[in-house]
Design an enzyme around this catalytic site. Structure first.
Site, PDB file in Angstrom:
ATOM      1  N   ASP A   8       0.858  -1.179   0.000  1.00 45.32           N
ATOM      2  CA  ASP A   8       0.000   0.000   0.000  1.00 45.32           C
ATOM      3  C   ASP A   8       0.896   1.231   0.000  1.00 45.32           C
ATOM      4  O   ASP A   8       2.117   1.130  -0.161  1.00 45.32           O
ATOM      5  CB  ASP A   8      -0.993  -0.032   1.170  1.00 45.32           C
ATOM      6  CG  ASP A   8      -0.347   0.198   2.530  1.00 45.32           C
ATOM      7  OD1 ASP A   8       0.907   0.322   2.617  1.00 45.32           O
ATOM      8  OD2 ASP A   8      -1.083   0.244   3.528  1.00 45.32           O
ATOM      9  N   CYS A  65       3.119  -2.881   4.267  1.00 43.29           N
ATOM     10  CA  CYS A  65       2.339  -1.699   4.633  1.00 43.29           C
ATOM     11  C   CYS A  65       3.146  -0.949   5.683  1.00 43.29           C
ATOM     12  O   CYS A  65       4.341  -1.186   5.833  1.00 43.29           O
ATOM     13  CB  CYS A  65       0.932  -2.070   5.106  1.00 43.29           C
ATOM     14  SG  CYS A  65       0.815  -3.065   6.600  1.00 43.29           S
ATOM     15  N   THR A  67       3.053  -1.023   9.063  1.00 41.39           N
ATOM     16  CA  THR A  67       3.527  -1.873  10.156  1.00 41.39           C
ATOM     17  C   THR A  67       3.660  -3.335   9.763  1.00 41.39           C
ATOM     18  O   THR A  67       4.282  -4.112  10.489  1.00 41.39           O
ATOM     19  CB  THR A  67       2.557  -1.824  11.360  1.00 41.39           C
ATOM     20  OG1 THR A  67       1.289  -2.337  10.942  1.00 41.39           O
ATOM     21  CG2 THR A  67       2.428  -0.411  11.898  1.00 41.39           C
ATOM     22  N   HIS A  98       9.544 -23.797  10.109  1.00 41.49           N
ATOM     23  CA  HIS A  98       8.615 -24.481  11.018  1.00 41.49           C
ATOM     24  C   HIS A  98       7.146 -24.305  10.656  1.00 41.49           C
ATOM     25  O   HIS A  98       6.335 -25.179  10.959  1.00 41.49           O
ATOM     26  CB  HIS A  98       8.834 -24.004  12.452  1.00 41.49           C
ATOM     27  CG  HIS A  98      10.132 -24.458  13.023  1.00 41.49           C
ATOM     28  ND1 HIS A  98      10.469 -24.238  14.336  1.00 41.49           N
ATOM     29  CD2 HIS A  98      11.183 -25.118  12.482  1.00 41.49           C
ATOM     30  CE1 HIS A  98      11.668 -24.738  14.571  1.00 41.49           C
ATOM     31  NE2 HIS A  98      12.125 -25.275  13.456  1.00 41.49           N
ATOM     32  N   HIS A 133       7.069 -30.748  12.163  1.00 38.64           N
ATOM     33  CA  HIS A 133       6.365 -29.482  11.933  1.00 38.64           C
ATOM     34  C   HIS A 133       5.163 -29.653  11.002  1.00 38.64           C
ATOM     35  O   HIS A 133       4.244 -28.844  11.041  1.00 38.64           O
ATOM     36  CB  HIS A 133       7.322 -28.433  11.378  1.00 38.64           C
ATOM     37  CG  HIS A 133       8.517 -28.225  12.238  1.00 38.64           C
ATOM     38  ND1 HIS A 133       8.434 -27.665  13.496  1.00 38.64           N
ATOM     39  CD2 HIS A 133       9.818 -28.558  12.052  1.00 38.64           C
ATOM     40  CE1 HIS A 133       9.642 -27.641  14.036  1.00 38.64           C
ATOM     41  NE2 HIS A 133      10.485 -28.180  13.184  1.00 38.64           N
TER      42      HIS A 133
END
Length: 147
Positions: A8, A65, A67, A98, A133
């Site tokens: 964004d 973005c 954050t 994992h 995993h």
């Protein structure tokens, strides 16, 4: 491998360094993000990029973005996507090794371009370890089918 990058307006500044790093590593890059700083809605770009992964037009998505959180939340709503929002290399490696993450989310206001390139390199060069995993990833996938 082929990577799709969606960003964004808050993530536009990391797009170019990440694209360059992926190409330096020998990967193909598709860009479905915005090219400007005018405010746009990150869920739209998360959807565009993740659809490319789900339709086998790309192997992995990288979403950027401000954050990384909005992109991560949006991507994880899409069935078949396992998105990891990370801000350092160890978590990027573990998300692949994992958790078999197929989407990396970054915050352009959280990490600088050099750290972002290290994170991307770790994500791009780490293989899923499967083994013990795989059972956990299967359980994650089963959560998508809950009513």
């Amino acid at each position: 491998m082929k990577f799709v990058i969606g960003n964004d307006h808050g993530g536009i500044d990391l797009y170019e360094p990440i694209r360059e790093k992926l190409e330096e590593l020998g990967h193909e890059v598709i860009h479905v993000g915005t090219d400007g700083k005018e405010s746009v809605d990150y869920p739209d770009f998360a959807e565009l990029a993740c659809d490319k992964v789900l339709n086998n037009e790309a192997d992995f998505a990288i979403l950027i973005c401000g954050t990384g959180l909005g992109m991560s939340i949006s991507a994880n709503k899409i069935k078949g996507i396992r998105a990891a929002c990370v801000s350092e290399s160890f978590s990027a490696r573990m998300s692949r090794a994992h958790n078999n993450a197929n989407c990396l989310c970054l915050g352009a206001r959280v990490v600088g371009s050099e750290v972002a390139k290290m994170i991307v390199e770790e994500f791009a060069t780490t293989e899923f370890e499967a083994g013990r995993h795989q059972k956990r990833v299967d359980k994650i996938n089963n959560l998508e089918n809950r009513l």
